[in-house]
Design a protein around this motif. Structure first.
Motif, PDB file in Angstrom:
ATOM      1  N   LEU A 208      21.076 -21.068 -38.130  1.00  0.00           N
ATOM      2  CA  LEU A 208      20.818 -22.327 -38.824  1.00  0.00           C
ATOM      3  C   LEU A 208      21.171 -23.480 -37.887  1.00  0.00           C
ATOM      4  CD1 LEU A 208      22.503 -21.440 -42.248  1.00  0.00           C
ATOM      5  CD2 LEU A 208      20.093 -21.180 -41.637  1.00  0.00           C
ATOM      6  N   THR A 209      20.256 -24.419 -37.739  1.00  0.00           N
ATOM      7  CA  THR A 209      20.475 -25.569 -36.852  1.00  0.00           C
ATOM      8  C   THR A 209      20.213 -26.864 -37.607  1.00  0.00           C
ATOM      9  OG1 THR A 209      19.766 -24.290 -34.922  1.00  0.00           O
ATOM     10  CG2 THR A 209      19.801 -26.675 -34.684  1.00  0.00           C
ATOM     11  N   ARG A 210      21.066 -27.852 -37.349  1.00  0.00           N
ATOM     12  CA  ARG A 210      20.905 -29.183 -37.945  1.00  0.00           C
ATOM     13  C   ARG A 210      21.100 -30.215 -36.850  1.00  0.00           C
ATOM     14  NH1 ARG A 210      19.280 -33.001 -40.628  1.00  0.00           N
ATOM     15  NH2 ARG A 210      20.124 -33.756 -42.594  1.00  0.00           N
ATOM     16  N   ARG A 211      20.169 -31.178 -36.749  1.00  0.00           N
ATOM     17  CA  ARG A 211      20.262 -32.232 -35.739  1.00  0.00           C
ATOM     18  C   ARG A 211      20.042 -33.601 -36.379  1.00  0.00           C
ATOM     19  NH1 ARG A 211      20.400 -30.248 -30.626  1.00  0.00           N
ATOM     20  NH2 ARG A 211      19.584 -28.139 -30.279  1.00  0.00           N
ATOM     21  N   GLN A 235      14.771 -46.096 -33.881  1.00  0.00           N
ATOM     22  CA  GLN A 235      14.333 -44.879 -34.569  1.00  0.00           C
ATOM     23  C   GLN A 235      15.523 -44.094 -35.085  1.00  0.00           C
ATOM     24  OE1 GLN A 235      12.672 -41.106 -32.527  1.00  0.00           O
ATOM     25  NE2 GLN A 235      10.799 -42.202 -33.149  1.00  0.00           N
ATOM     26  N   LYS A 236      15.354 -43.461 -36.223  1.00  0.00           N
ATOM     27  CA  LYS A 236      16.296 -42.482 -36.741  1.00  0.00           C
ATOM     28  C   LYS A 236      15.538 -41.172 -36.914  1.00  0.00           C
ATOM     29  CE  LYS A 236      19.408 -45.611 -39.260  1.00  0.00           C
ATOM     30  NZ  LYS A 236      20.015 -45.932 -40.587  1.00  0.00           N
ATOM     31  N   ASN A 237      16.163 -40.086 -36.495  1.00  0.00           N
ATOM     32  CA  ASN A 237      15.501 -38.796 -36.647  1.00  0.00           C
ATOM     33  C   ASN A 237      16.480 -37.735 -37.101  1.00  0.00           C
ATOM     34  OD1 ASN A 237      16.660 -37.566 -34.103  1.00  0.00           O
ATOM     35  ND2 ASN A 237      15.494 -39.260 -33.195  1.00  0.00           N
ATOM     36  N   ASN A 238      15.977 -36.757 -37.765  1.00  0.00           N
ATOM     37  CA  ASN A 238      16.780 -35.604 -38.167  1.00  0.00           C
ATOM     38  C   ASN A 238      15.895 -34.376 -38.198  1.00  0.00           C
ATOM     39  OD1 ASN A 238      16.061 -34.910 -41.202  1.00  0.00           O
ATOM     40  ND2 ASN A 238      16.091 -37.153 -41.040  1.00  0.00           N
ATOM     41  N   ALA A 239      16.508 -33.233 -38.031  1.00  0.00           N
ATOM     42  CA  ALA A 239      15.766 -31.981 -37.960  1.00  0.00           C
ATOM     43  C   ALA A 239      16.640 -30.831 -38.433  1.00  0.00           C
ATOM     44  CB  ALA A 239      15.287 -31.722 -36.525  1.00  0.00           C
ATOM     45  N   TYR A 240      15.989 -29.793 -38.903  1.00  0.00           N
ATOM     46  CA  TYR A 240      16.709 -28.550 -39.189  1.00  0.00           C
ATOM     47  C   TYR A 240      15.812 -27.377 -38.841  1.00  0.00           C
ATOM     48  CZ  TYR A 240      14.084 -27.850 -43.579  1.00  0.00           C
ATOM     49  OH  TYR A 240      13.097 -27.655 -44.499  1.00  0.00           O
ATOM     50  N   ASN A 241      16.418 -26.230 -38.625  1.00  0.00           N
ATOM     51  CA  ASN A 241      15.676 -25.023 -38.293  1.00  0.00           C
ATOM     52  C   ASN A 241      16.379 -23.812 -38.885  1.00  0.00           C
ATOM     53  OD1 ASN A 241      13.399 -23.905 -36.393  1.00  0.00           O
ATOM     54  ND2 ASN A 241      15.158 -22.538 -36.081  1.00  0.00           N
ATOM     55  N   ILE A 242      15.586 -22.892 -39.396  1.00  0.00           N
ATOM     56  CA  ILE A 242      16.087 -21.617 -39.909  1.00  0.00           C
ATOM     57  C   ILE A 242      15.368 -20.503 -39.165  1.00  0.00           C
ATOM     58  CG2 ILE A 242      16.344 -20.131 -41.934  1.00  0.00           C
ATOM     59  CD1 ILE A 242      16.033 -22.667 -43.656  1.00  0.00           C
ATOM     60  N   THR A 257      10.936  -7.747 -39.483  1.00  0.00           N
ATOM     61  CA  THR A 257      10.511  -8.924 -40.241  1.00  0.00           C
ATOM     62  C   THR A 257      11.131 -10.172 -39.621  1.00  0.00           C
ATOM     63  OG1 THR A 257      12.367  -8.724 -41.788  1.00  0.00           O
ATOM     64  CG2 THR A 257      10.294  -7.647 -42.401  1.00  0.00           C
ATOM     65  N   LEU A 258      10.475 -11.296 -39.838  1.00  0.00           N
ATOM     66  CA  LEU A 258      10.952 -12.563 -39.289  1.00  0.00           C
ATOM     67  C   LEU A 258      10.540 -13.698 -40.219  1.00  0.00           C
ATOM     68  CD1 LEU A 258      10.815 -13.858 -35.660  1.00  0.00           C
ATOM     69  CD2 LEU A 258       9.705 -15.202 -37.450  1.00  0.00           C
ATOM     70  N   TYR A 259      11.438 -14.671 -40.355  1.00  0.00           N
ATOM     71  CA  TYR A 259      11.134 -15.905 -41.075  1.00  0.00           C
ATOM     72  C   TYR A 259      11.680 -17.067 -40.252  1.00  0.00           C
ATOM     73  CZ  TYR A 259      11.201 -19.688 -44.486  1.00  0.00           C
ATOM     74  OH  TYR A 259      11.010 -20.888 -45.125  1.00  0.00           O
ATOM     75  N   GLU A 260      10.842 -18.082 -40.058  1.00  0.00           N
ATOM     76  CA  GLU A 260      11.261 -19.265 -39.304  1.00  0.00           C
ATOM     77  C   GLU A 260      10.743 -20.513 -40.011  1.00  0.00           C
ATOM     78  OE1 GLU A 260      11.130 -20.878 -34.667  1.00  0.00           O
ATOM     79  OE2 GLU A 260       9.463 -19.701 -35.465  1.00  0.00           O
ATOM     80  N   GLN A 261      11.610 -21.505 -40.156  1.00  0.00           N
ATOM     81  CA  GLN A 261      11.232 -22.772 -40.778  1.00  0.00           C
ATOM     82  C   GLN A 261      11.764 -23.902 -39.908  1.00  0.00           C
ATOM     83  OE1 GLN A 261       9.738 -23.387 -44.171  1.00  0.00           O
ATOM     84  NE2 GLN A 261       9.480 -25.389 -43.257  1.00  0.00           N
ATOM     85  N   TYR A 262      10.854 -24.761 -39.416  1.00  0.00           N
ATOM     86  CA  TYR A 262      11.239 -25.886 -38.573  1.00  0.00           C
ATOM     87  C   TYR A 262      10.805 -27.177 -39.256  1.00  0.00           C
ATOM     88  CZ  TYR A 262      11.384 -29.107 -34.600  1.00  0.00           C
ATOM     89  OH  TYR A 262      11.646 -30.178 -33.782  1.00  0.00           O
ATOM     90  N   TYR A 263      11.693 -28.161 -39.230  1.00  0.00           N
ATOM     91  CA  TYR A 263      11.392 -29.461 -39.835  1.00  0.00           C
ATOM     92  C   TYR A 263      11.955 -30.554 -38.938  1.00  0.00           C
ATOM     93  CZ  TYR A 263      11.719 -33.477 -43.010  1.00  0.00           C
ATOM     94  OH  TYR A 263      11.626 -34.721 -43.573  1.00  0.00           O
ATOM     95  N   HIS A 264      11.150 -31.595 -38.725  1.00  0.00           N
ATOM     96  CA  HIS A 264      11.587 -32.724 -37.908  1.00  0.00           C
ATOM     97  C   HIS A 264      11.031 -34.004 -38.521  1.00  0.00           C
ATOM     98  CE1 HIS A 264      13.028 -34.437 -34.006  1.00  0.00           C
ATOM     99  NE2 HIS A 264      12.210 -35.410 -34.375  1.00  0.00           N
ATOM    100  N   ALA A 265      11.891 -35.029 -38.631  1.00  0.00           N
ATOM    101  CA  ALA A 265      11.497 -36.301 -39.239  1.00  0.00           C
ATOM    102  C   ALA A 265      11.891 -37.450 -38.329  1.00  0.00           C
ATOM    103  CB  ALA A 265      12.154 -36.466 -40.606  1.00  0.00           C
ATOM    104  N   ASN A 266      10.944 -38.377 -38.099  1.00  0.00           N
ATOM    105  CA  ASN A 266      11.198 -39.617 -37.359  1.00  0.00           C
ATOM    106  C   ASN A 266      10.864 -40.808 -38.253  1.00  0.00           C
ATOM    107  OD1 ASN A 266      11.882 -38.289 -35.015  1.00  0.00           O
ATOM    108  ND2 ASN A 266       9.882 -38.506 -34.058  1.00  0.00           N
ATOM    109  N   ASP A 267      11.777 -41.751 -38.329  1.00  0.00           N
ATOM    110  CA  ASP A 267      11.518 -43.028 -38.993  1.00  0.00           C
ATOM    111  C   ASP A 267      11.691 -44.115 -37.942  1.00  0.00           C
ATOM    112  OD1 ASP A 267      11.098 -42.254 -41.811  1.00  0.00           O
ATOM    113  OD2 ASP A 267      13.146 -41.504 -41.656  1.00  0.00           O
ATOM    114  N   THR A 268      10.586 -44.814 -37.629  1.00  0.00           N
ATOM    115  CA  THR A 268      10.549 -45.715 -36.488  1.00  0.00           C
ATOM    116  C   THR A 268      10.148 -47.124 -36.907  1.00  0.00           C
ATOM    117  OG1 THR A 268       9.758 -43.820 -35.185  1.00  0.00           O
ATOM    118  CG2 THR A 268       9.661 -45.978 -34.143  1.00  0.00           C
TER     119      THR A 268
END
Length: 732
Positions: A208-211, A235-242, A257-268
Motif C-alpha cells: 500500500l502506497t500513499r503520496r 499545484q497540490k497532488n495526491n496519489a495512492y496505489n494498491i 492472481t494479481l490486483y492493482e489499483q493506481y490513483y493520482h490527482a492534480n489540482d492546479t
C-alpha cells in the motif's frame, strides 16, 4: 559521424554503467541481473547490448517517484514532461516516443497515452505505475516487433513489480516493511507499507502506497499570475496505489492472481494562463483558471504457470483486464473582446475524459532441446481487445445575463475529437535460440499479427465532425528478427541484430477532428493512413572479466510511412483564417547513433561507472528530427561497505544544436552533479539521503522542449534547482 563524437563513444567504454552500484564489498565480480526483455529469463551478460536493466538499488539512488526519476541515470532514454500541469507523458528511446514505445507492467501492456495533438506533455500520459512497487525495469532499445508486436516500433519498457518471493521463502515465512520518503523539489511525502507471507503451497503480498505533494519547482523567477510567469504553476497532488499478489500450488503447477489499483490527482492553478492573450483581432483576458486532473488505472490478472524438468521448461497462460479512466477538467473565467467591443464575459466549465479498457489473453511456452546444437524455443500467442473513448463536455455561463451555452470557440458540446473505437489484435510468435558447440548463438524470431480497428459514430462525434462516418481499418504483418552472438575469446562477445517493426495507425490519428476558431486552428481527419514500418540494424560488443564490464553498440533505424501531424493549409471561417493540420504518412524517417557503457571495480568497495549516448535523426526532407537527443551521458563513483555506502553521479548533455528550424529552442548543454549516501545501523533499519543538482544549475531536459519554438518564458520549462531526498526503511 563526427570524429569528436566517435572519440567520446569509444572513451566511454572506460567510464561505466550504473546498475551494479552498492555491491557487497567482498564480491570481486559485478553481479549479473536477470532480465525478461527476451520473453525468457537470462542473465544480462547474455542479452544483446541494446538491453539494459534499472535495478532496485538504482531506483533508490534516484529516489524514484515517477517515470522521469526511473530513467534519470539511463543515457539515451528520456521522459517528455509538462510540470506545469500534465506531468510525465511517456518514454523516449533513441528519439522515438509516444505509443511507438511499448510500455508494460509485469509483461502486460499498460494503456496508451493520448497527446491530443498538443505539446511534449500528454493529456493522458503513461506515468501510472507506482515506483515503490518495482523490482526492476527492463528496457529494450530499438524496434522489437518480432516478439512484442506493433506497439514496439521504437522499443520496449517492462516494469517488473515485486513478488512474494522477493520477501519471503521457506526460511523466512513472514515480512513486514515500512518506508517513508521525502522530496524537497515538490515538498512531497510518500509512505509504503509491505506485508508478505509464505506457506508450503501458497504465497501472498500486499503493498500500500500513499503520496502527497505540490508542484515540482523549477528555476523560473517570475511568480506573477500572468502569461509572463516562469515559475511552475501552484499545484497540490495526491496519489495512492494498491498491489496485491497471491499464488498457490507446488513446484510444478502454480495458480497466480494479481490486483492493482493506481490513483493520482492534480489540482492546479493555471497561473501562467492568466492575463490577456491575443489571436488576431480577438483578445481574451482570463482572470481565473483552475484545472482538476485525475488518473485511475485498475489491473486484474489470473493465470496458470507450469515449471517442468523435461523439454518443456516453462509454460504460462494469463488473462487480464486493465481499465483507465482519466479526467482533465477546468474552470475558466474570462472576457473576450474584438478591438474595443466586448464579445463576452463568461465562466466556462469543461469536463473532459480519456477512457481505455484493455482485455487480453497471453500464452507462452519455453522448450529446451539438447544435441550438437542446443535449442531454446520460446513461442506463444496473444489476443487483445481495446476500447477507447474521448468524451468532452463544456458549459459556458454568461456572467452578465446568466445565460448558458453549449458552444465554445466555434465547437458544439458535448463532442468527441475522435469516435469511440474497438481494436482487436491477434498474434502468434516464435523464437529459436540455437547455441553451437563453439559458443556462437543464432536467434531467429518471427511474429504474425492481425489488427482490426472499428469505430462507431454518435451525435457527440458528429458535433465535432458533421460529415464524419464510421471507419474501419485492418492490416496484418509478418515481422522477423535475427540476432547473432559470437564469442571472441573468454572476455569478448560480438553481437549483430536485424529486426523489422510494424505499427498500425493509432486510435486517434486517422479520425481526429477538432477546431478552435477563437485561436484559429483545426485538425482534419485522414482515413487513408497506412501502417508504419521499420528496418533496424545493430552491431555491438560486450567485454567482461572479474572486475570490468563494458559494452558498445551502433544502431541504424529506417522508418517508412511514419505518422506525423502536418500543416496542410489555411481555410476561412467567418472571415477568419483557420490553420489546418492533419496526421499524414511521411515517406522516410531515419535514426542512427552509438551507445557505450562500462563499470570497473578498481579497489575493494570502489567502483567507477558511466554511460554515453549519441544519435542523429532525419526527416524525409533532410531536416533534423527534433526528438533525437544530443550527446549525453552519466559518470559515477561509488564506495560501498557492508553497512553503509556513498556515491556521486554526474549527468551531462551537450547543447541540442540540431533542430528542424531556426525558431526551435536549442536546449543548452549542462552538467548536473548528484551525491548520496545510505546507512544501515541495524539489520531492520536503513536510512538514505541524496542531494540532486548540487551546483544549483539552471538547465533544460531536451525531451521537455524538443521541437518547441523559442519564447520569452522558456524558463518555465527548466528543471529543479538544488534539492534533496531522504528515506527511512524498516524491515522485519
Amino acid at each position: 559521424m563526427k570524429k569528436k563524437a566517435i572519440a567520446c563513444v569509444v572513451g566511454a567504454v572506460f567510464s561505466g554503467h550504473l546498475y551494479a552500484a552498492q555491491m557487497p564489498v567482498e564480491q570481486a565480480e559485478i553481479e549479473p541481473v536477470v532480465v525478461t526483455a527476451d520473453r525468457n529469463a537470462q542473465t544480462l551478460d547474455k542479452a544483446a547490448p541494446n538491453v539494459s536493466v534499472i535495478g532496485r538499488k538504482t531506483l533508490n539512488q534516484a529516489s524514484a517517484q515517477n517515470l522521469d526519476d526511473i530513467v534519470m541515470y539511463e543515457s539515451g532514454v528520456s521522459v517528455p514532461s509538462d510540470n506545469n500541469r500534465r506531468g510525465h507523458a511517456g518514454i523516449n528511446i533513441r528519439g522515438i516516443d509516444g505509443n511507438r514505445i511499448l510500455m508494460m507492467v509485469d509483461g502486460v501492456r499498460i494503456p496508451e497515452s493520448y497527446a491530443g495533438g498538443g505539446s511534449n506533455g500528454a493529456i493522458s500520459g503513461r506515468d501510472m505505475v507506482e515506483s515503490d512497487t518495482l523490482k526492476q525495469v527492463d528496457i529494450v532499445k530499438g524496434p522489437y516487433s518480432a516478439l512484442y508486436g506493433s506497439d514496439a516500433l521504437g522499443g520496449v519498457v517492462n516494469m517488473v513489480t515485486l513478488s512474494p518471493s522477493d520477501f519471503v521463502d521457506e526460511g523466512k515465512r513472514g515480512h513486514f516493511g515500512l518506508k517513508h520518503g521525502y522530496r524537497s523539489r515538490d515538498r512531497s511525502h510518500g509512505v509504503t507499507a509491505t506485508v508478505a507471507g509464505f506457506h508450503e503451497n501458497a504465497e501472498g503480498l500486499l503493498m500500500l502506497t500513499r503520496r502527497q505533494g505540490h508542484e515540482t519547482e523549477n528555476m523560473g523567477s517570475d511568480t506573477s499570475y500572468s502569461t509572463a510567469r516562469t515559475a511552475t504553476n501552484p499545484q497540490k497532488n495526491n496519489a495512492y496505489n494498491i498491489l496485491a499478489k497471491g499464488n498457490i500450488g507446488n513446484e510444478h503447477h502454480r495458480f497466480e492472481t494479481l490486483y492493482e489499483q493506481y490513483y493520482h490527482a492534480n489540482d492546479t492553478v493555471l497561473a501562467n494562463g492568466l492575463g490577456s492573450q491575443s489571436r488576431g483581432p480577438v483578445s481574451i483576458a482570463t482572470s481565473e483558471s483552475n484545472a482538476r486532473d485525475r488518473i485511475r488505472r485498475q489491473r486484474i490478472e489470473a493465470g496458470y504457470r507450469y515449471t517442468g524438468e523435461g523439454r518443456l521448461k516453462e509454460a504460462n497462460l494469463t488473462a487480464y483486464q486493465q481499465k483507465l479512466r482519466t479526467e482533465d477538467d477546468a474552470v475558466d473565467v474570462s472576457m473576450t473582446r474584438m478591438g474595443a467591443r466586448l464579445l463576452g464575459n463568461s465562466t466556462r466549465y469543461s469536463d473532459y475524459g480519456f477512457n481505455q479498457t484493455i482485455r487480453g489473453l497471453n500464452g507462452r511456452g519455453v522448450w529446451e532441446f539438447d544435441g550438437a546444437v542446443k535449442q531454446t524455443v520460446v513461442a506463444g500467442a496473444e489476443y487483445k481487445h481495446a476500447e477507447t473513448a474521448r468524451p468532452r463536455d463544456s458549459l459556458t455561463v454568461d456572467n452578465l445575463t446568466g445565460a448558458v451555452s453549449k458552444i465554445y470557440a466555434g465547437s458544439t458540446y458535448p463532442n468527441k475529437t475522435f469516435p469511440d473505437s474497438k481494436r482487436k489484435t491477434f498474434s502468434v510468435y516464435a523464437q529459436d535460440s540455437l547455441t553451437f558447440g563453439n559458443g556462437i548463438v543464432l536467434t531467429p524470431a518471427l511474429r504474425y499479427e492481425k489488427d482490426k480497428l472499428n469505430t462507431s459514430t454518435d451525435q457527440a462525434y458528429l458535433n465535432a465532425n458533421p460529415s464524419g462516418t464510421a471507419t474501419r481499418f485492418s492490416d496484418s504483418a509478418l515481422t522477423p528478427s535475427l540476432r547473432l552472438s559470437v564469442p571472441m575469446g573468454e572476455q569478448f562477445t560480438g553481437f549483430a541484430t536485424y529486426s523489422q517493426g510494424f505499427r498500425t495507425p493509432p486510435f486517434d490519428s486517422a479520425t481526429m477532428a477538432f477546431a478552435n476558431t477563437t485561436y484559429g486552428y483545426a485538425v482534419i481527419p485522414n482515413a487513408n493512413l497506412k501502417s508504419e514500418r521499420s528496418n533496424s540494424f545493430e552491431l555491438g560488443m560486450k567485454f567482461k572479466n572479474e572486475r570490468t564490464r563494458a559494452q558498445v553498440t551502433a544502431f541504424y533505424n529506417r522508418y517508412r510511412n511514419f505518422i506525423n501531424r502536418t500543416e496542410i493549409g489555411t481555410s476561412t471561417v467567418g472571415r477568419r483564417p483557420i490553420i489546418q493540420y492533419q496526421y499524414q504518412n511521411l515517406d522516410h524517417v531515419k535514426t542512427y547513433g552509438a551507445e557505450a557503457s562500462a563499470a570497473y571495480k578498481f579497489l575493494p568497495g570502489w567502483q567507477v561507472s558511466g554511460s554515453i549516448a549519441w544519435m542523429r535523426g532525419e526527416q524525409q526532407d533532410g531536416k533534423p528530427l527534433d526528438s533525437a537527443y544530443p550527446l549525453n551521458g552519466v559518470l559515477g563513483l561509488d564506495y560501498t561497505q557492508e553497512k553503509w555506502g556513498v556515491g556521486t553521479k554526474l549527468r551531462w548533455s551537450k547543447k541540442h544544436s540540431r533542430v528542424s528550424s531556426d525558431t526551435v529552442f536549442q536546449a543548452p548543454g549542462y552538467g548536473v552533479w548528484d551525491v548520496g549516501a545510505w546507512y544501515k545501523p541495524f539489520k531492520n533499519l536503513e536510512i538514505g539521503a541524496n542531494i540532486y543538482n548540487v551546483g544549483n544549475k539552471k538547465y533544460w531536459q531536451h525531451a521537455d522542449v524538443s521541437g518547441m519554438s523559442r519564447t520569452s518564458v522558456m524558463d518555465l520549462y527548466t528543471e529543479s534547482g538544488r534539492n534533496f531526498a531522504a528515506t527511512v526503511q524498516l524491515k522485519f
